[in-house]
Design an enzyme around this catalytic site. Structure first.
Site, PDB file in Angstrom:
ATOM      1  N   GLY A 299       0.813  -1.214   0.000  1.00  0.00           N
ATOM      2  CA  GLY A 299       0.000   0.000   0.000  1.00  0.00           C
ATOM      3  C   GLY A 299       0.842   1.257   0.000  1.00  0.00           C
TER       4      GLY A 299
ATOM      5  N   GLY B 198      -0.897   9.860  -5.722  1.00  0.00           N
ATOM      6  CA  GLY B 198      -0.578   8.767  -6.652  1.00  0.00           C
ATOM      7  C   GLY B 198       0.831   8.899  -7.189  1.00  0.00           C
TER       8      GLY B 198
ATOM      9  N   TRP C 114      -6.471   1.734  -4.610  1.00  0.00           N
ATOM     10  CA  TRP C 114      -5.998   1.010  -5.799  1.00  0.00           C
ATOM     11  C   TRP C 114      -4.961  -0.050  -5.416  1.00  0.00           C
TER      12      TRP C 114
ATOM     13  N   ALA D  59       9.301  -4.245  -9.169  1.00  0.00           N
ATOM     14  CA  ALA D  59       8.036  -4.541  -9.849  1.00  0.00           C
ATOM     15  C   ALA D  59       8.041  -3.984 -11.269  1.00  0.00           C
TER      16      ALA D  59
ATOM     17  N   GLN E 221      -1.783  -5.697 -48.415  1.00  0.00           N
ATOM     18  CA  GLN E 221      -0.597  -4.928 -48.004  1.00  0.00           C
ATOM     19  C   GLN E 221      -0.801  -4.187 -46.692  1.00  0.00           C
TER      20      GLN E 221
ATOM     21  N   GLU F  12       2.591   1.679 -11.186  1.00  0.00           N
ATOM     22  CA  GLU F  12       4.060   1.615 -11.124  1.00  0.00           C
ATOM     23  C   GLU F  12       4.712   2.764 -11.869  1.00  0.00           C
TER      24      GLU F  12
HETATM   25  P1  TGC Z   1      12.755  12.134  -5.141  1.00  0.00           P
HETATM   26  O1  TGC Z   1      13.130  13.268  -4.248  1.00  0.00           O
HETATM   27  O2  TGC Z   1      13.154  12.169  -6.562  1.00  0.00           O
HETATM   28  O3  TGC Z   1      13.264  10.750  -4.515  1.00  0.00           O
HETATM   29  C1  TGC Z   1      13.211  10.461  -3.126  1.00  0.00           C
HETATM   30  C2  TGC Z   1      14.381   9.536  -2.835  1.00  0.00           C
HETATM   31  O4  TGC Z   1      14.185   8.294  -3.536  1.00  0.00           O
HETATM   32  C3  TGC Z   1      15.240   8.097  -4.495  1.00  0.00           C
HETATM   33  N1  TGC Z   1      14.625   7.523  -5.700  1.00  0.00           N
HETATM   34  C4  TGC Z   1      14.689   6.228  -5.955  1.00  0.00           C
HETATM   35  N2  TGC Z   1      15.305   5.223  -5.317  1.00  0.00           N
HETATM   36  C5  TGC Z   1      15.184   4.013  -5.842  1.00  0.00           C
HETATM   37  N3  TGC Z   1      14.465   3.780  -6.956  1.00  0.00           N
HETATM   38  C6  TGC Z   1      13.827   4.744  -7.627  1.00  0.00           C
HETATM   39  N4  TGC Z   1      13.115   4.473  -8.726  1.00  0.00           N
HETATM   40  C7  TGC Z   1      13.915   6.055  -7.133  1.00  0.00           C
HETATM   41  N5  TGC Z   1      13.414   7.250  -7.531  1.00  0.00           N
HETATM   42  C8  TGC Z   1      13.870   8.139  -6.637  1.00  0.00           C
HETATM   43  C9  TGC Z   1      15.827   9.452  -4.725  1.00  0.00           C
HETATM   44  O5  TGC Z   1      17.164   9.374  -5.155  1.00  0.00           O
HETATM   45  C10 TGC Z   1      15.705  10.087  -3.355  1.00  0.00           C
HETATM   46  O6  TGC Z   1      16.712   9.549  -2.525  1.00  0.00           O
HETATM   47  P2  TGC Z   1      17.414  10.487  -1.418  1.00  0.00           P
HETATM   48  O7  TGC Z   1      18.425   9.571  -0.779  1.00  0.00           O
HETATM   49  O8  TGC Z   1      18.006  11.620  -2.205  1.00  0.00           O
HETATM   50  O9  TGC Z   1      16.308  10.914  -0.507  1.00  0.00           O
HETATM   51  O10 TGC Z   1      11.211  11.917  -4.944  1.00  0.00           O
HETATM   52  P3  TGC Z   1       9.993  12.712  -5.547  1.00  0.00           P
HETATM   53  O11 TGC Z   1       9.064  12.961  -4.402  1.00  0.00           O
HETATM   54  O12 TGC Z   1      10.459  13.884  -6.359  1.00  0.00           O
HETATM   55  O13 TGC Z   1       9.317  11.614  -6.516  1.00  0.00           O
HETATM   56  C11 TGC Z   1      10.026  11.025  -7.549  1.00  0.00           C
HETATM   57  C12 TGC Z   1       9.108  10.145  -8.425  1.00  0.00           C
HETATM   58  C13 TGC Z   1       8.027  10.987  -9.073  1.00  0.00           C
HETATM   59  C14 TGC Z   1       9.981   9.543  -9.505  1.00  0.00           C
HETATM   60  C15 TGC Z   1       8.495   9.019  -7.619  1.00  0.00           C
HETATM   61  O14 TGC Z   1       7.830   9.464  -6.537  1.00  0.00           O
HETATM   62  C16 TGC Z   1       7.635   8.065  -8.438  1.00  0.00           C
HETATM   63  O15 TGC Z   1       8.191   7.089  -8.921  1.00  0.00           O
HETATM   64  N6  TGC Z   1       6.279   8.247  -8.590  1.00  0.00           N
HETATM   65  C17 TGC Z   1       5.420   7.236  -9.169  1.00  0.00           C
HETATM   66  C18 TGC Z   1       4.678   6.513  -8.062  1.00  0.00           C
HETATM   67  C19 TGC Z   1       4.475   5.063  -8.362  1.00  0.00           C
HETATM   68  O16 TGC Z   1       5.090   4.475  -9.237  1.00  0.00           O
HETATM   69  N7  TGC Z   1       3.606   4.433  -7.602  1.00  0.00           N
HETATM   70  C20 TGC Z   1       3.437   3.029  -7.728  1.00  0.00           C
HETATM   71  C21 TGC Z   1       2.617   2.472  -6.579  1.00  0.00           C
HETATM   72  S1  TGC Z   1       2.699   0.716  -6.450  1.00  0.00           S
HETATM   73  C22 TGC Z   1       1.856   0.147  -7.739  1.00  0.00           C
HETATM   74  O17 TGC Z   1       1.436   0.815  -8.616  1.00  0.00           O
HETATM   75  C23 TGC Z   1       1.698  -1.318  -7.779  1.00  0.00           C
HETATM   76  S2  TGC Z   1       0.866  -1.889  -9.143  1.00  0.00           S
HETATM   77  C24 TGC Z   1       1.367  -3.439  -8.994  1.00  0.00           C
HETATM   78  C25 TGC Z   1       0.788  -4.441  -9.883  1.00  0.00           C
HETATM   79  O18 TGC Z   1      -0.423  -4.771  -9.741  1.00  0.00           O
HETATM   80  O19 TGC Z   1       1.574  -5.007 -10.661  1.00  0.00           O
HETATM   81  P1  FAD Z   2      -2.216  10.922 -10.685  1.00  0.00           P
HETATM   82  O1  FAD Z   2      -0.902  10.897 -10.018  1.00  0.00           O
HETATM   83  O2  FAD Z   2      -3.287  11.763 -10.103  1.00  0.00           O
HETATM   84  O3  FAD Z   2      -1.975  11.349 -12.200  1.00  0.00           O
HETATM   85  C1  FAD Z   2      -3.028  11.812 -13.064  1.00  0.00           C
HETATM   86  C2  FAD Z   2      -2.380  12.247 -14.387  1.00  0.00           C
HETATM   87  O4  FAD Z   2      -1.485  13.332 -14.131  1.00  0.00           O
HETATM   88  C3  FAD Z   2      -1.531  11.153 -15.029  1.00  0.00           C
HETATM   89  O5  FAD Z   2      -1.631  11.226 -16.425  1.00  0.00           O
HETATM   90  C4  FAD Z   2      -0.119  11.508 -14.598  1.00  0.00           C
HETATM   91  O6  FAD Z   2       0.880  11.016 -15.454  1.00  0.00           O
HETATM   92  C5  FAD Z   2      -0.195  13.033 -14.639  1.00  0.00           C
HETATM   93  N1  FAD Z   2       0.843  13.635 -13.795  1.00  0.00           N
HETATM   94  C6  FAD Z   2       1.023  13.516 -12.459  1.00  0.00           C
HETATM   95  N2  FAD Z   2       2.122  14.187 -12.071  1.00  0.00           N
HETATM   96  C7  FAD Z   2       2.650  14.737 -13.186  1.00  0.00           C
HETATM   97  C8  FAD Z   2       3.775  15.555 -13.459  1.00  0.00           C
HETATM   98  N3  FAD Z   2       4.637  15.924 -12.505  1.00  0.00           N
HETATM   99  N4  FAD Z   2       4.008  15.949 -14.736  1.00  0.00           N
HETATM  100  C9  FAD Z   2       3.170  15.552 -15.738  1.00  0.00           C
HETATM  101  N5  FAD Z   2       2.083  14.787 -15.554  1.00  0.00           N
HETATM  102  C10 FAD Z   2       1.831  14.382 -14.294  1.00  0.00           C
HETATM  103  N6  FAD Z   2      -0.748   1.419  -6.006  1.00  0.00           N
HETATM  104  C11 FAD Z   2      -0.193   0.802  -4.925  1.00  0.00           C
HETATM  105  O7  FAD Z   2       0.381   1.446  -4.058  1.00  0.00           O
HETATM  106  N7  FAD Z   2      -0.269  -0.560  -4.785  1.00  0.00           N
HETATM  107  C12 FAD Z   2      -0.912  -1.342  -5.700  1.00  0.00           C
HETATM  108  O8  FAD Z   2      -0.942  -2.574  -5.541  1.00  0.00           O
HETATM  109  C13 FAD Z   2      -1.515  -0.712  -6.823  1.00  0.00           C
HETATM  110  N8  FAD Z   2      -2.216  -1.466  -7.724  1.00  0.00           N
HETATM  111  C14 FAD Z   2      -2.924  -0.826  -8.708  1.00  0.00           C
HETATM  112  C15 FAD Z   2      -3.804  -1.562  -9.521  1.00  0.00           C
HETATM  113  C16 FAD Z   2      -4.565  -0.924 -10.479  1.00  0.00           C
HETATM  114  C17 FAD Z   2      -5.551  -1.705 -11.284  1.00  0.00           C
HETATM  115  C18 FAD Z   2      -4.406   0.473 -10.700  1.00  0.00           C
HETATM  116  C19 FAD Z   2      -5.190   1.174 -11.786  1.00  0.00           C
HETATM  117  C20 FAD Z   2      -3.539   1.200  -9.919  1.00  0.00           C
HETATM  118  C21 FAD Z   2      -2.805   0.576  -8.899  1.00  0.00           C
HETATM  119  N9  FAD Z   2      -1.993   1.304  -8.018  1.00  0.00           N
HETATM  120  C22 FAD Z   2      -1.407   0.695  -6.940  1.00  0.00           C
HETATM  121  C23 FAD Z   2      -1.965   2.769  -8.109  1.00  0.00           C
HETATM  122  C24 FAD Z   2      -1.057   3.333  -9.177  1.00  0.00           C
HETATM  123  O9  FAD Z   2       0.289   3.188  -8.834  1.00  0.00           O
HETATM  124  C25 FAD Z   2      -1.433   4.818  -9.393  1.00  0.00           C
HETATM  125  O10 FAD Z   2      -2.694   4.819 -10.035  1.00  0.00           O
HETATM  126  C26 FAD Z   2      -0.395   5.558 -10.221  1.00  0.00           C
HETATM  127  O11 FAD Z   2       0.817   5.717  -9.502  1.00  0.00           O
HETATM  128  C27 FAD Z   2      -0.896   6.952 -10.667  1.00  0.00           C
HETATM  129  O12 FAD Z   2      -1.453   7.659  -9.616  1.00  0.00           O
HETATM  130  P2  FAD Z   2      -2.918   8.332  -9.766  1.00  0.00           P
HETATM  131  O13 FAD Z   2      -3.841   7.292 -10.304  1.00  0.00           O
HETATM  132  O14 FAD Z   2      -3.246   8.954  -8.474  1.00  0.00           O
HETATM  133  O15 FAD Z   2      -2.757   9.427 -10.883  1.00  0.00           O
END
Ligand code: TGC
Ligand code: FAD
Length: 390
Positions: free
Chosen positions: A136, A143, A168, A248, A285, A369
């Site tokens: 979580g 997000g 989510w 992941a 084609q 992700e």
């Molecule tokens: P920022 O200040 O850039 O970074 C904070 C600290 O983290 C380090 N860092 C990383 N370390 C390891 N791996 C990475 N990919 C990293 N990206 C950044 C960074 O160097 C820093 O370290 P330190 O020592 O300097 O403190 O953080 P920010 O707040 O500006 O955010 C950066 C950003 C936007 C890239 C990050 O927050 C992000 O990746 N946002 C996307 C969120 C996301 O992917 N959520 C996924 C939720 S889980 C999910 O979706 C599961 S779905 C699973 C499924 O069903 O398969």
């Molecule tokens: P938002 O962050 O609100 O983004 C909305 C739009 O704005 C997007 O197009 C985004 O790209 C854009 N945007 C945001 N910031 C910027 C920026 N700086 N510049 C330009 N564009 C930007 N999460 C978990 O923690 N664990 C899970 O197991 C998990 N499973 C999931 C399963 C499903 C089916 C789905 C749909 C989602 C899941 N998630 C999970 C959540 C997922 O990681 C988030 O949906 C994702 O990170 C995007 O966040 P959000 O949906 O809040 O979109």
């Protein structure tokens, strides 16, 4: 040289080792025999009907946390793990999610940041599929920017009290244990929360039109009291959950190559058998152009995955390179799925063919992700040295 195999045009799999080939074949066979015949029905019903049975079967095959060492995990290479993800997602992205959330998120977090007791308690059961985990991080208002999370854990004597909500969350309602990230006075910390702890609730999210063969839930924490031993002792700051995401995302970039391949193979079959204007549509084609574009995307995605897998096994895969793979391969899979769907005509909008199911799933895969924008910004940061996230 031999003519290219239409099903592996660049012979990407010819460089797999015997062990890698065995993993590929085992998971492919499992997918084709035990999952593919049912997955359209599961997608239509919007659920996985027997997640515990499926978890035990996946556990028997050794796929949960297979790239982790010890505690009942198989300890395979990253490439083997990637191949398993590819073959699972060739069936359905939801099934790859089922495995990658458990292994790459929940188990990987405990494995990397947990205490000996947390590891011994949870990992062997999770590897065997006897306990299901979820992860979580995302919240209703947090997000792409997980650093803005509102879920809070505060100290109360020697305990912690957790309040807030996650949204989510894959496998949330079927999980035995949730790895939950929360803000504390000391920064972001991770907690291993048994889902039967008072104050923990999980509610299934309905009406999804994507990733339907997967359980997605909202979690709520209302004064969830946890002992200090529930905190992940080595996890400090946002970097901890982000490092789990890299694991992941690596599985996803392989998985997307699998979804792309499945759509391409379905299109190739359909093009050979469907006749219009007195010829198989494969003879036109414009159809061949679609198939050519698909074969390029499918093979480039497979090559990217294998290359990043080799880098990861050498300990040399940076998270910006994982972002490259996630961005490139999911976009390639989306292009392939859309072309394959159009090639199937009206049949392509039904669940009798896999193409629209994959196309819809890929909307989620492009979102979770890290959205495509987040990974584009990650690449932008890597090549310019300037962060444009905020
Ligand atoms: P920022 O200040 O850039 O970074 C904070 C600290 O983290 C380090 N860092 C990383 N370390 C390891 N791996 C990475 N990919 C990293 N990206 C950044 C960074 O160097 C820093 O370290 P330190 O020592 O300097 O403190 O953080 P920010 O707040 O500006 O955010 C950066 C950003 C936007 C890239 C990050 O927050 C992000 O990746 N946002 C996307 C969120 C996301 O992917 N959520 C996924 C939720 S889980 C999910 O979706 C599961 S779905 C699973 C499924 O069903 O398969
Ligand atoms: P938002 O962050 O609100 O983004 C909305 C739009 O704005 C997007 O197009 C985004 O790209 C854009 N945007 C945001 N910031 C910027 C920026 N700086 N510049 C330009 N564009 C930007 N999460 C978990 O923690 N664990 C899970 O197991 C998990 N499973 C999931 C399963 C499903 C089916 C789905 C749909 C989602 C899941 N998630 C999970 C959540 C997922 O990681 C988030 O949906 C994702 O990170 C995007 O966040 P959000 O949906 O809040 O979109």
């Amino acid at each position: 040289p031999a003519a290219p195999d239409p099903l592996d045009f660049l012979a990407v799999d010819s460089s797999l080792s015997a062990e890698e080939t065995a993993v590929r074949d085992t998971v492919r066979e499992f997918g084709r025999r035990e999952l593919l015949p049912h997955v359209a029905e599961w997608f239509e019903a919007g659920t996985i009907p027997d997640p515990r049975g499926l978890a035990r079967r996946v556990g028997q095959l050794g796929l949960f946390g297979m790239h982790l060492d010890g505690y009942g995990c198989a300890g395979t290479s990253a490439v083997c793990y990637g191949l398993a993800c590819r073959e699972l997602e060739a069936v359905d992205s939801g099934l790859r999610s089922f495995v990658s959330v458990q292994g790459s998120l929940a188990m990987a977090a405990i494995h990397r940041y947990g205490s000996k007791e947390q590891k011994s308690h949870w990992l062997p059961r999770m590897a065997a599929g006897e306990a299901i985990g979820c992860f979580g991080l995302t919240e209703p208002d947090s997000g792409s920017d997980p650093g803005s999370m509102r879920t809070r854990a505060r100290r109360d004597g020697s305990d912690w009290v957790l309040d807030g909500a996650k949204m989510w969350i894959t496998n949330g309602s079927i999980a035995d244990v949730a790895v939950v990230w929360a803000a504390t006075d000391e920064g972001i910390r991770g907690f291993v929360v048994p889902t039967d702890t008072p104050g923990f609730t999980a509610t299934v999210i309905h009406r999804k039109l994507s990733l339907r063969a997967s359980v997605t839930s909202a979690l709520s924490f209302d004064g969830v009291r946890l002992p200090e031993s529930a905190r992940l002792p080595l996890a400090e700051g946002l970097g901890a959950p982000l490092s789990c995401l890299n694991e992941a995302r690596f599985g996803i970039l392989w998985g997307a190559a699998g979804a792309a391949r499945a759509c391409y193979e379905a299109a190739l079959d359909y093009a050979a058998s469907r006749e219009q204007f007195g010829s198989p549509i494969a003879a036109f084609q414009l159809t061949q152009r679609k198939l050519a574009d698909m074969v390029v995307d499918v093979n480039q995605a497979a090559l990217t995955a294998l290359h990043l897998g080799r880098l990861k096994d050498a300990g040399a895969c940076h998270h910006h390179q994982v972002s490259f793979g996630k961005l490139a391969n999911v976009a390639a899979a989306q292009r392939v799925a859309a072309r394959a769907r159009s090639l199937h005509g009206a049949n392509g909008i039904t669940l009798d063919y896999p193409v629209l199911r994959h196309m819809l799933n890929l909307e989620t895969v492009a979102t979770y992700e890290g959205t495509e924008e987040i990974h584009a910004l990650s690449l932008g940061q890597a090549v310019t040295g300037v962060s444009a996230f905020r």
